[in-house]
Structure formats: structure tokens, C-alpha cells
Design a protein around this motif. Structure first.
Motif, mmCIF file in Angstrom:
data_model
loop_
_atom_site.group_PDB
_atom_site.id
_atom_site.type_symbol
_atom_site.label_atom_id
_atom_site.label_comp_id
_atom_site.label_asym_id
_atom_site.label_seq_id
_atom_site.Cartn_x
_atom_site.Cartn_y
_atom_site.Cartn_z
ATOM 1 N N ASN A 1 0.545 -1.208 -0.053
ATOM 2 C CA ASN A 1 -0.023 0.132 -0.146
ATOM 3 C C ASN A 1 0.860 1.238 0.092
ATOM 4 O OD1 ASN A 1 -2.548 -0.904 -0.067
ATOM 5 N ND2 ASN A 1 -2.843 -1.295 1.998
ATOM 6 N N PRO B 1 3.856 3.189 -1.960
ATOM 7 C CA PRO B 1 4.664 3.192 -3.161
ATOM 8 C C PRO B 1 6.090 3.666 -2.567
ATOM 9 C CG PRO B 1 2.766 4.572 -3.583
ATOM 10 C CD PRO B 1 2.620 4.230 -1.960
ATOM 11 N N GLU C 1 7.252 7.144 -1.254
ATOM 12 C CA GLU C 1 6.150 8.077 -0.910
ATOM 13 C C GLU C 1 5.737 7.457 0.525
ATOM 14 O OE1 GLU C 1 2.613 8.606 -3.222
ATOM 15 O OE2 GLU C 1 3.871 8.044 -5.222
ATOM 16 N N ARG D 1 2.353 7.124 3.400
ATOM 17 C CA ARG D 1 1.063 7.059 3.431
ATOM 18 C C ARG D 1 0.538 7.111 4.989
ATOM 19 N NH1 ARG D 1 0.813 7.937 -1.251
ATOM 20 N NH2 ARG D 1 -0.246 6.458 -2.802
ATOM 21 N N GLU D 2 -0.581 8.042 5.039
ATOM 22 C CA GLU D 2 -1.283 7.870 6.583
ATOM 23 C C GLU D 2 -1.746 6.549 6.882
ATOM 24 O OE1 GLU D 2 -3.242 11.657 8.642
ATOM 25 O OE2 GLU D 2 -4.780 10.220 7.983
ATOM 26 N N VAL D 3 -1.531 6.223 8.127
ATOM 27 C CA VAL D 3 -2.358 5.139 8.582
ATOM 28 C C VAL D 3 -2.966 5.342 9.955
ATOM 29 C CG1 VAL D 3 -2.252 2.736 9.416
ATOM 30 C CG2 VAL D 3 -0.687 3.369 7.357
ATOM 31 N N ASN E 1 2.221 11.687 11.686
ATOM 32 C CA ASN E 1 1.544 12.231 10.607
ATOM 33 C C ASN E 1 1.275 13.913 10.912
ATOM 34 O OD1 ASN E 1 1.379 13.011 7.984
ATOM 35 N ND2 ASN E 1 -0.800 12.126 8.073
ATOM 36 N N ASP F 1 2.506 13.469 3.200
ATOM 37 C CA ASP F 1 1.879 13.928 1.824
ATOM 38 C C ASP F 1 3.243 14.713 1.380
ATOM 39 O OD1 ASP F 1 -0.524 12.891 1.646
ATOM 40 O OD2 ASP F 1 -1.439 14.633 2.085
#
Lengths: 828, 116
Positions: free
Chosen positions: B14, B16, B19, B21-23, B44, B55
Motif C-alpha cells: 500500500n 509506493p 512515498e 501514507r497515513e495510517v 503524521n 504527503d
């Protein structure tokens, strides 16, 4: 104090007066000028006519200058008589002014050939600012203009009128254009270039009469019994020195007022300078010699007699954008060895004449980059034996500074103002000059025609310790190359991914500066056929929306030309309700902004809107703002709305170095502010003006005129040429107004609308290719690139933790905007 | 230290390459990044104005916040730029990958959302 009377308020007279004042102000000065303006740069009239400069920009000495030096300025007053016995001059009002010393700087006038009908209205010369203003007033799309004379001035007038939209024909007596400066071969090259611009040229024709009725010109009759229609006739058949006053003063006059090497006339109290003067049998009509004369004369007149003027190598440069022509010295091949190069495809012709190992003449068409080198050799009569192998092309330079480095200190850098390399170096060392604008202010170099700008920059680069050249600045520490160099590398090495570039040419890591820049370059260079790496893009370009301070996003759909429909508005309203959009706002760009949308909602919002992305979040094509134009407006002269919608369609979905905002207006009232946009179309009666490089942001800049055209399709094509040129040559994050300012509108025009046809086609082809591969970014809402592009992730073991909290909500409250987190639109 | 526990965040696929990601882990939002050879995780929320670090653009083992370009180390959570932000930090979490799932070690006894 002695009374000095100067007759003539032109460039030669005032430059000489400046020199006199430098020696010592022991004169009480009166200046007569028959024009109603202060002293202005006559050389730049062609630029004023071509719309490149407003008339106010060409003033050399403003009124304050006269006041500061206590000069009694009489503008609009013509001197009609000189009495050298009584030492008085008489003006047209009959008033007498006594003098101790008289300086005649009466210049020259347009030569009017013996043609019937020259008195008709619409027949003009091209000598003064008033002439230029009158030409501008009468010029416009569809106006038929005939220029009599295919010399320097005639061609510049023709080009200016054509830029203003006129349909122009040049009539020239000789069989070669500019035959005084060019040999027949060079003339042929020039002819091709002039015709390419869209100016018609008829050679070997004599004008026999100006035709018309009711006092106004309607056409011209030619020696071959043909006639041409004309609404406007410009007579540019040469100039004649103004010597009437000199005759009346009893001076020795041939073609001009005869002066010796000290610039003295036959009367010890009367001096003369400029175009009205004849020195060693030569009358000069170019500015550089006149300034040289002025320097010598100033010394003579102030009691410092000693320096002599020994003549100037005649040199001329044609000031027409995209038509580079230079001629100097004696280029006839009699008793000289010609050295020649020509390339028809490139339109380049070069010829040098060498006599006894010295350069005696030069003609350059299509590439004048070496003109300074040749002028230097001509002026100094340098022995060029050592350079013999590199006559037509300079030896490859080890660095950009070498060219200027090899010039002598006495070599002239700025031919217009007469500034030597030594003077510039002294200014850099003694006055701390570091930038071009400081250099201009301090030395006035490059303030006239501007063709020496690159030499000045080269000198600054080589000598000034703090000089920083904008264009050469490297992108960032990760990748130490200037952007133009980087583009070359990417292109030649066929690199198609950001990471690859960083690994081969950079530190392998990259940062938030170089990654988006490289992403843009790759997209532009390969017309979309590259490996798009979203990790190298800013978040806005990963999710196609504009991130806000609270981590939510703003959504602006495309509303081309600001034209929407009830149906679209209903959908926008429904979306605002459904997603509890906190704010719905009309933007300054005639669009609608939905603010405060959660990332997870983006795909839903896009689908429900059913409208394409407005690209309001990216360095790309924003919008075309329009007025209602002829569709509804009483004043509209063009369908600005239709043109704007079409323009937006042609450019939308493309990336650009920085955002591009455009506007189209149906008349010069400019309701959609086209003059402060990156690209603007301004409707005028019978055509469009295409303007570029405007700004109304941190700074305000009025856009420059790129070209005036007749049809909407031509206006759109001119916009496309500029748009693609900007995409290919601007640095990343360089707005058009900085770009145009950096390059100069002359260069931009030359490389876009006035570029050779093949170049223009290539630009349009690449644009077309990019456009073909571009698509609406919001389609990714349906087919995301990655699984979690929009969808929020929840930990697989989340159940172990407490309740959920809206992170965005907490950000808002922490930013002190709690109340604004509530929906603003009133729900039904 | 005995109170810490490992939890499973999300499938490695999930996130990439390069990059973030927020979890969401309860009230906590963790930004997890894929650096190619390893995954790193921090809170985050940029210490500056709470910007979503997930982001940001990754540069080496750091991330640049999308709001005002503060640079935060993903290894230590410390602010690296600007100088005005030096000394501030976000919580950085130890990570490991188990069976294709990214796991982070949560400290116990720290109230959720609080920066370390």
C-alpha cells in the motif's frame, strides 16, 4: 559667463552638451529644439513603431536634467536665421537671442524625392517622434501602407507598420535592398527574410506620383505604369543634412557643414556636430560617430583643444526583430580578398574583406554575433594574421567570458552610447557595480538598442565578484547543473525517469526542489512519453487537488472561459451539499472553488461533478478569463468568449514551468485584464493583439506585445508558439513575466512568431504531441494509480486502539479555525 | 520498555516507493514511508503547523512537509530545517516487516497524539 546657444535638441547636440558640461559649466546655455519634446533616443523610434517600447521609454534627458544644469530649454521653437556679424540667432517668432558661442546641431531631414502629390494627407516621413505617433495613429489591421525606400530606415518603418497589422509594400529604386550597406548576395538573403515576415518588396521601381482625391492619399503610381493602392505612404528615401542656417551664417558648406579634425567650422565662434556636419568629405547618419565627434568638440569648445576626430568606420545594424543584418567598413571586393560563408537553409551570409592582412569590411546577415569582434578589428586596424583560421567563426571558447576577455580595454562594448570595455571594468571595480541594472545606471551602456547586453553580462560575469546570472543558476545542490544544460542532458541521454537522472548526474537522492523540476522537464521533453514518478511530484500533483493549511483540499473544476450552465451549477451545488463543503467560493479567475474537501472524498467529488480538472493545484494551464465580447457587449470588436474557450481547450491538461493564466478581451477596455496575464488576446478593430508576460501578483507588469494579427486562428497560433516556447525554455517556477523580462521580448518574438517556418512548425508539432498524450487528471479518481492513492488506511490492528478522530478536524481547531470548520453553505 | 507492543499497520504494497501514507491507529495518525530498502514511520503531524508529513516529498531518509517545507528526519523524528525549528521533533516509531505487513512498535503509556 559666456552665452552658449545650441540649435538642435537631438541626440548629437545634447550628447555634446553633456560632454561640455563635464568639462566645466562656464556657459550660460540656451537650447532650441523645433520638436516639442525633450531629447529622446531617435534610434529607438523603430521600436516605438513596432510596439516594443512606449514613447516615454526613449527619453534620454528628462526635463529635470535641463533644470538641474540651468539650461534655458526652448522646445517647439525653430531658429530661422543666424547673424554671425552681430552674433545673434532669430527664432520663428522673430525673437533674437545673442550668443558668444553657437553650436549647430541641426541634424538632417528626410529627403523628399521629386514626386507629385507628396503634400497629400497620409504621406509621412519617419524621422521624429511626432512622425512615429502619427504613423501609429493611422496604422492598423487592413491598412495598406507603401514605404518608399528599402534602406535601413525604410525597412524598419515597414516592419513596424506590419507589426501594427498593416499590409505593407516596400518600393525600392535599386535592385538590392540596403545597397549602400550590402552586396547583392547579402541583399538577396535580406530580401528573403523581409518577405518571410510578410512584407512585400518591389525592387527597381521608381515612384512617379502619389495618387488621391480630396487631399488624401489613395495610391502610388510607379514608373512601370502600374499603380498600388495605399492608405498610408512613408517616404524613407534617405536624409539630407540641415545646412540652411549654416549658409545664412556664411559657413563653408559642401553637402554638410565642413569641419576640421578639431570639429571647427570656418567661423571661430560657431561649431557644428552631428548629422549636419561633413568631416573629411563624409556626412554620418549613425549615432556612434556623432558621439565621437561630440567628445572632441566638447574639448575644443571648452578651451581644451587637442583631441582630434579622424573619422569613424561606418557601421550599420538593422533593428528588425529576427532579421539580423550588420555591415561595416569597405566591403567592396576591389583590391581586397573576400572571405565568405553562406548557408541558405539557415539564412546566414557572412562576408569579410581583407586587405594587407587587415580587415577592411564586413557584411553579416542572419548571424551578427561576431559583429563586435569585427568592429574592434576595423577600428584598430588590427593585424589579423593570427586569427586567419578563425575569421568567420571564433575559436571555440573555453568559457563564456573568453569572448570579452580577448577584447582590448579600449574596445567599444556599447556602440550606441560609446562605452568602452575599460569604462565598464572601472565601474565594476570603483563603483561596486554587480548587476545589469546598476551597470546601465552607472555607465548607460546597453540603454539604447540593447544589442550589447550579452557582452555586458559576459563582462560582469568575468569581473564582478557578486554577479549572479539568473539563467546560469544551478537547480539545487543535488544536481549541480543550470536548467538549460539539464534539459540538454535529459534530451541527449534519453533519460526518462527522475530517479535515473538523479543517480547518474546527481546525488542519487534528490529533494523537494529538483524532483518536481525534473518531473516537469521529463514530461515536457518527452511530450508525456516518460516514466511518471509520483513520488517526485508535490502532493497536489499526486492527488490532483490543492492542499490547504489543514491538510484538506480545494477542488476547482474546469469552466472554460468562465462560461458555465445551469446544469453544471446544480451539480456543483449538489456536491457542496453532499460532501458538506465548508466553503464555496467564486475565484478571481471566473471559476468556482470548493474548499475543505477530504482527500478520501476527492474521487467521489470529481465523479459527482462530472467536470474535468481545472488544474488549479499545479504548475500548469489554469484558465482563460474572458469578457463577453461581440456576443453581448455593445463595444466588443471580437468574439473574445469563443476565442477564450477555444484557447483553454487547446492548452488545458498541460504542465508548464509555472502556472499560466490567460485572458481574452473583445476590445481595448480590457475587462478581463488581458494585459496583466501570462498570455492575453486583445481584440481590436479588424484583428487581435497577442500580449505576453503580464503579471498582477506580487509584482505588476504590463504584458509585452508579441504580435498583431488579423484572424482569431492566427492569434491562437501565436499564443501556441509562445506557450510551447515558454514550456521549453523557461526555468522551472519561472513565471512568463520573469521569463520574458530575462530574455527580452525581442528574443522571444524572434524565436516564436518571427522564427523560420521550420522552427515554428516544430514548436507546434511538439505542442500537439504533448496535447495528444495529455488527459484529464481527475479520471484517476476512477482508476487510481496506487491502491491507497486517495483511500485512508487504517491499521490492521486498529481495533486495539481507542476511538477514531478526524485528524483534519483536529488540525483545523489547532490552527484556530474551529468555527470555520462548520459547513458554510446553508443546507435546505 | 516491557510495555511497548508491536502492531500491524498495513500491507507493504500500500505504500509506493519513496512515498508516504497515513495510517490511522485509533486516534493516532502515523505516516509510514517506503525508502526501498526499509520502511520508516513517524507521527503524521509536522511539529510546525501539524502538516501531513505523509504527503511530503521524500529526500533521502527525510521528508519535506507539504505545507511550509520543514524537513523532518524519518529516522529520529527531528526537525532538520529550518534553523528556527531545530530541536523540535515528532515521534519516530521502530518498524519491521512481517509477512508483507509493515509493523510499528507503539510505546505504552503515552497519550495518543502527543509528540515525543
Amino acid at each position: 559667463m559666456k552665452r552658449l546657444v545650441v540649435v538642435g535638441n537631438g541626440m548629437a547636440g545634447m550628447n555634446c552638451l553633456e560632454q561640455i558640461l563635464k568639462h566645466e559649466p562656464r556657459f550660460r546655455v540656451t537650447v532650441f529644439g523645433d520638436e516639442t519634446h525633450v531629447n529622446y533616443n531617435r534610434i529607438m523610434l523603430s521600436s516605438v513603431l513596432a510596439g516594443e517600447k512606449p514613447p516615454d521609454d526613449i527619453v534620454i534627458n528628462p526635463v529635470e536634467w535641463y533644470r538641474t544644469h540651468d539650461i534655458d530649454l526652448r522646445v517647439g521653437v525653430r531658429v530661422v536665421d543666424v547673424n554671425s556679424e552681430e552674433k545673434t540667432v532669430t527664432d520663428a517668432q522673430g525673437q533674437m537671442t545673442p550668443y558668444d558661442t553657437l553650436l549647430l546641431a541641426t541634424g538632417s531631414s528626410a529627403f523628399l524625392p521629386p514626386i507629385d502629390g507628396l503634400h497629400r494627407s497620409g504621406v509621412l516621413a519617419f524621422r521624429t517622434l511626432d512622425d512615429t505617433r502619427e504613423l501609429l495613429r493611422r496604422a492598423g489591421p487592413g491598412v495598406k501602407a507603401v514605404v518608399i525606400g528599402g534602406g535601413l530606415l525604410g525597412l524598419e518603418a515597414a516592419r513596424g507598420l506590419q507589426v501594427q497589422g498593416c499590409d505593407v509594400t516596400v518600393l525600392h529604386l535599386a535592385s538590392t535592398l540596403m545597397e549602400r550597406q550590402l552586396d547583392p548576395d547579402a541583399g538577396q538573403y535580406l530580401l528573403g527574410k523581409i518577405e518571410d515576415l510578410g512584407v512585400r518588396v518591389l525592387l527597381g521601381r521608381t515612384t512617379t506620383a502619389i495618387l488621391g482625391s480630396n487631399g488624401h492619399v489613395e495610391g502610388v503610381a510607379l514608373s512601370d505604369d502600374t499603380t498600388l493602392e495605399a492608405d498610408l505612404v512613408v517616404v524613407a528615401a534617405g536624409i539630407r543634412p540641415n545646412v540652411d542656417l549654416a549658409y545664412k551664417a556664411g559657413l563653408h558648406v559642401n553637402r554638410g557643414i565642413v569641419v576640421n579634425d578639431y570639429m571647427e567650422t570656418s567661423d571661430p565662434d560657431i561649431f557644428a556636430v552631428g548629422e549636419c556636419v561633413e568631416h573629411r568629405g563624409v556626412c554620418y547618419g549613425l549615432v556612434a560617430p556623432l558621439y565621437e565627434q561630440g567628445k572632441v568638440l566638447a574639448a575644443t569648445m571648452t578651451g581644451n583643444r587637442g583631441p582630434t576626430y579622424t573619422g569613424t568606420v561606418p557601421a550599420a545594424k538593422l533593428k528588425i526583430m529576427g532579421v539580423d543584418v550588420f555591415s561595416a567598413g569597405d566591403w567592396s571586393e576591389q583590391n581586397a580578398e573576400p572571405v565568405r560563408f553562406e548557408d541558405r537553409a539557415l539564412g546566414v551570409y557572412k562576408k569579410l574583406t581583407v586587405r594587407d592582412g587587415k580587415l577592411v569590411g564586413a557584411i553579416l546577415v542572419g548571424d551578427v554575433s561576431d559583429s563586435h569582434r569585427y568592429m574592434d578589428w576595423l577600428r584598430t586596424s588590427a593585424d589579423i594574421a593570427a586569427q586567419r583560421r578563425h575569421l568567420l567563426f571564433p575559436p571555440p571558447a573555453a568559457d563564456a567570458g573568453l569572448d570579452v576577455a580577448s577584447m582590448s580595454d579600449a574596445a567599444t562594448i556599447c556602440g550606441c552610447v560609446g562605452v568602452s570595455k575599460g569604462t565598464i571594468i572601472a565601474a565594476i571595480h570603483d563603483k561596486g557595480v554587480n548587476t545589469m541594472s546598476q551597470l546601465k545606471e552607472c555607465t548607460r551602456a546597453s540603454t539604447s538598442c540593447g544589442s550589447c547586453a550579452s557582452l555586458c553580462q559576459g563582462l560582469l560575469r568575468a569581473v564582478a565578484p557578486e554577479f549572479e546570472d539568473e539563467a546560469r543558476r544551478v537547480l539545487c545542490g543535488c544536481l549541480p547543473f543550470a536548467e538549460d544544460r539539464l534539459r540538454d542532458i535529459l534530451r541527449s541521454q534519453k533519460l526518462k525517469s527522475v530517479q535515473e537522472v538523479l543517480e547518474i548526474y546527481g546525488n542519487g537522492i534528490g529533494c523537494e526542489v529538483c524532483k518536481p523540476a525534473l518531473s516537469y522537464m521529463l514530461d515536457m521533453l518527452w511530450c508525456g512519453d516518460h516514466d511518471e514518478d509520483r513520488s517526485a511530484r508535490f502532493i497536489n500533483d499526486r492527488v490532483h487537488a490543492n492542499i490547504q493549511k489543514d491538510g484538506t483540499f480545494s477542488v476547482i473544476p474546469r469552466i472554460r472561459g468562465g462560461v458555465t450552465s445551469p446544469d453544471e451549477l446544480r451539480r456543483i451545488a449538489d456536491v457542496a451539499d453532499k460532501y458538506h463543503v465548508p466553503m464555496v467560493k467564486i475565484t478571481g479567475s471566473q471559476r468556482i472553488d470548493l474548499l475543505g474537501i477530504k482527500k478520501a472524498d476527492l474521487p467521489g467529488v470529481w465523479a459527482d461533478l462530472g467536470m474535468p480538472s481545472g488544474q488549479a493545484y499545479t504548475k500548469g494551464v489554469r484558465m482563460v478569463k474572458t469578457c463577453v465580447g461581440t456576443e453581448f457587449c455593445r463595444f466588443g470588436t471580437q468574439d473574445s468568449t469563443g476565442a477564450g474557450v477555444e484557447m483553454e481547450r487547446r492548452f488545458e491538461q498541460l504542465f508548464t514551468p509555472h502556472k499560466v493564466k490567460m485572458a481574452t478581451v473583445g476590445c481595448p477596455r480590457n475587462c478581463a485584464e488581458a494585459t496583466v496575464k501570462d498570455i492575453g488576446l486583445i481584440g481590436i478593430e479588424g484583428g487581435w493583439q497577442v500580449v505576453v508576460g503580464g503579471a498582477a501578483g506580487k509584482s505588476v507588469r504590463k504584458a509585452d506585445l508579441l504580435v498583431t494579427v488579423e484572424t482569431t486562428e492566427q492569434a491562437l497560433e501565436a499564443s501556441e508558439l509562445f506557450f510551447q516556447y515558454y514550456r521549453e525554455h523557461a526555468n522551472y517556477l519561472e513565471r512568463t513575466y520573469d521569463f520574458v523580462e530575462r530574455l527580452g521580448i525581442e528574443k522571444v518574438r524572434k524565436e516564436t512568431v518571427y522564427a523560420p517556418e521550420a522552427v515554428r512548425h516544430a514548436l507546434l508539432d511538439r505542442l500537439k504531441k504533448s496535447k495528444a498524450r495529455a488527459s484529464d487528471a481527475w479520471l484517476e479518481g476512477r482508476t487510481p494509480r496506487t491502491a491507497a492513492q486517495f483511500i485512508p488506511l487504517t491499521a490492521l490492528d486498529a481495533r486495539l486502539e481507542g476511538g477514531q478522530e478526524d485528524i483534519a478536524q483536529s488540525r483545523r481547531s489547532l490552527n484556530g479555525r474551529e468555527s470555520e470548520a462548520q459547513p458554510r453553505t446553508v443546507m435546505a | 520498555m516491557s510495555d511497548t507492543r508491536w502492531i500491524r499497520l498495513t500491507d507493504a504494497g500500500n505504500v509506493p516507493l519513496r512515498e508516504g501514507r497515513e495510517v490511522k491507529v485509533g486516534t493516532r495518525a502515523i505516516a509510514v514511508f517506503n525508502l526501498g530498502d526499509r520502511y520508516l514511520a513517524v507521527d503524521n503531524r509536522c511539529p510546525h503547523k501539524l502538516g501531513p508529513l505523509a504527503d511530503g516529498i521524500v529526500t533521502g531518509a527525510s521528508v519535506v512537509c507539504p505545507l511550509h517545507a520543514w524537513r523532518v528526519s524519518l529516522e529520529t523524528g527531528e526537525v532538520e530545517r529550518p534553523t528556527a525549528g531545530l530541536g523540535q521533533c515528532v515521534r519516530a516509531y521502530p518498524t519491521r516487516v512481517e509477512g508483507g505487513v509493515i509493523c510499528v512498535e507503539l510505546p505504552a503509556g503515552v497519550s495518543c497524539g502527543e509528540a515525543a
